[in-house]
Design an enzyme around this catalytic site. Structure first.
Site, PDB file in Angstrom:
ATOM      1  N   HIS A 146     -50.414   8.299  70.556  1.00  0.00           N
ATOM      2  CA  HIS A 146     -49.199   8.993  70.998  1.00  0.00           C
ATOM      3  C   HIS A 146     -49.012   8.809  72.516  1.00  0.00           C
ATOM      4  O   HIS A 146     -47.960   8.370  72.977  1.00  0.00           O
ATOM      5  CB  HIS A 146     -49.316  10.478  70.634  1.00  0.00           C
ATOM      6  CG  HIS A 146     -48.142  11.314  71.033  1.00  0.00           C
ATOM      7  ND1 HIS A 146     -47.197  11.753  70.134  1.00  0.00           N
ATOM      8  CD2 HIS A 146     -47.758  11.799  72.241  1.00  0.00           C
ATOM      9  CE1 HIS A 146     -46.279  12.460  70.775  1.00  0.00           C
ATOM     10  NE2 HIS A 146     -46.598  12.513  72.066  1.00  0.00           N
ATOM     11  N   GLU A 147     -50.066   9.083  73.269  1.00  0.00           N
ATOM     12  CA  GLU A 147     -49.956   8.972  74.733  1.00  0.00           C
ATOM     13  C   GLU A 147     -49.810   7.507  75.162  1.00  0.00           C
ATOM     14  O   GLU A 147     -49.063   7.202  76.089  1.00  0.00           O
ATOM     15  CB  GLU A 147     -51.161   9.612  75.420  1.00  0.00           C
ATOM     16  CG  GLU A 147     -51.355  11.104  75.134  1.00  0.00           C
ATOM     17  CD  GLU A 147     -50.132  11.959  75.384  1.00  0.00           C
ATOM     18  OE1 GLU A 147     -49.288  11.590  76.226  1.00  0.00           O
ATOM     19  OE2 GLU A 147     -50.001  13.007  74.718  1.00  0.00           O
ATOM     20  N   HIS A 150     -46.161   6.665  74.905  1.00  0.00           N
ATOM     21  CA  HIS A 150     -45.377   7.120  76.067  1.00  0.00           C
ATOM     22  C   HIS A 150     -45.587   6.167  77.243  1.00  0.00           C
ATOM     23  O   HIS A 150     -44.646   5.757  77.914  1.00  0.00           O
ATOM     24  CB  HIS A 150     -45.848   8.506  76.543  1.00  0.00           C
ATOM     25  CG  HIS A 150     -45.377   9.654  75.698  1.00  0.00           C
ATOM     26  ND1 HIS A 150     -44.061   9.842  75.365  1.00  0.00           N
ATOM     27  CD2 HIS A 150     -46.049  10.699  75.157  1.00  0.00           C
ATOM     28  CE1 HIS A 150     -43.957  10.952  74.635  1.00  0.00           C
ATOM     29  NE2 HIS A 150     -45.143  11.493  74.489  1.00  0.00           N
ATOM     30  N   ASP A 223     -41.683  16.987  72.915  1.00  0.00           N
ATOM     31  CA  ASP A 223     -40.956  15.778  73.330  1.00  0.00           C
ATOM     32  C   ASP A 223     -39.541  15.799  72.756  1.00  0.00           C
ATOM     33  O   ASP A 223     -38.569  15.507  73.448  1.00  0.00           O
ATOM     34  CB  ASP A 223     -41.642  14.508  72.799  1.00  0.00           C
ATOM     35  CG  ASP A 223     -43.015  14.288  73.407  1.00  0.00           C
ATOM     36  OD1 ASP A 223     -43.250  14.795  74.511  1.00  0.00           O
ATOM     37  OD2 ASP A 223     -43.838  13.601  72.772  1.00  0.00           O
TER      38      ASP A 223
HETATM   39 ZN    ZN Z   1     -45.608  13.378  73.674  1.00  0.00          ZN
END
Ligand code: ZN
Length: 335
Positions: A146-147, A150, A223
């Site tokens: 997930h990170e 981003h 988010d």
């Molecule tokens: Zn996030």
């Protein structure tokens, strides 16, 4: 309430003062919207000074004041700290210096060094690291991807806020991990392209989960919430939708937190309301598609980032760039 009573008592006092007595009464509030209008009449609190968050110069001066009584290494440049703390209040900055001193003392250092201030800044901004929190291997893996999502999208969106570091160490109460961005300078306006880039970056986390695991988690809720807010502002406040034009729909929502339930008159039809929803979804879908394209085209870099994160937990921007082979000046053409 109590404060109101105090103010009323003060008013009575003020009315008793003669103008030639040379007494100046100063009061402060962060709820200007709920003050009794009688307070602001001429002869009472009739001058107002708005104290905004400090700018770069202000932050440097505040840092100077608070660091006067602690030992700081010569290598620390408060100018740079000031530049890296836009949006911090005076109290936040005092807190940064205080936390840095505590961190240095805990490590038995004789003076505060750059890394202490950096960590203090991150702590004040994003919450304390919680290394002891138990996280399952699967959650760690999802968080890493997930990170990494981003981060990868941010590196490919030149107008998004620069990545500062990325971590899968939980911080504060909310985050399992975080991709931290820091603006280079104080910003007072934001362009449409910057907002579109920011949206793509926000959706990069969820998109990465989808592509890698074929499933999605609740981890992207904040988010999505934030992305929705940006899209709504673009359409309703900043007039950035071609379809709906440069018209403001509904009141500005920013000041509602300041107090009393402000009754919002929507001032547009149900049909317009539907169109706003459609436009917002179009903007978000577009950003999501862009994030997908970036992640699919750079899947090997995504794997690299996620695997490294699982190994070392935190990567700063220069480590990230080295890992995926980017020169120090990010000059990736936009797709
Ligand atoms: Zn996030």
């Amino acid at each position: 309430d109590e404060r109101e009573q105090t103010l009323n008592a003060l008013l009575v006092e003020m009315d008793g003062l003669e103008t030639q007595e040379g007494v100046i009464v100063i009061a402060a509030t962060n709820r200007p919207d709920v003050l009794d209008p009688a307070l602001m009449r001429p002869g009472r609190f009739d001058r107002q000074i708005v104290l905004d968050l400090p700018d770069l110069k202000g932050r440097k001066q505040i840092l100077d004041v608070h660091s006067k009584n602690i030992k700081i290494s010569k290598s620390v440049e408060l100018d740079i700290i000031a530049r890296g703390t836009p949006g911090f209040s005076g109290a936040d900055l005092a807190n940064v210096i205080n936390e840095a001193a505590l961190l240095a003392a805990r490590k038995n250092k004789k003076e505060v060094e750059n890394e202490d201030i950096e960590e203090a800044r991150d702590k004040v901004r994003w919450g304390r690291e919680r290394k002891s929190r138990k996280i399952s291997d699967q959650d760690r893996k999802i968080t890493a991807y997930h990170e990494a999502g981003h981060t990868l999208v941010a590196l490919n969106c030149p107008k998004s806020m620069p990545v500062h570091k990325v971590t899968i160490i939980p911080r504060g109460i909310a985050y399992l991990g975080a991709t931290m961005h820091l603006p280079i300078e104080d910003r007072y306006t934001q362009s449409k392209q910057e907002m579109l880039d920011e949206l793509a970056v926000l959706l990069g986390g969820r998109v990465s989960e989808e592509i890698i695991f074929g499933d999605i988690t609740s981890g992207a809720a904040s988010d999505i919430e934030y992305a929705t807010k940006i899209a709504r502002r673009m359409v309703c406040i900043f007039g950035m939708s071609d379809k709906l034009g440069t018209v403001q729909y509904g009141g500005r929502d920013e000041h509602i937190y300041l107090g009393r339930d402000i009754i919002r008159s929507e001032g547009y039809s149900e049909e317009t309301s539907r169109e706003i929803d459609i436009e917002m979804k179009k903007i978000i879908d577009g950003a999501k598609k862009r994030a997908e394209e970036i992640i699919i085209a750079n899947k090997n870099k995504l794997d690299l980032l996620a695997e490294k994160l699982l190994e070392v937990e935190t990567l700063d921007i220069s480590e990230i760039k080295k890992l995926i082979g980017i020169q120090e000046t990010p000059a990736i053409p936009q797709s």
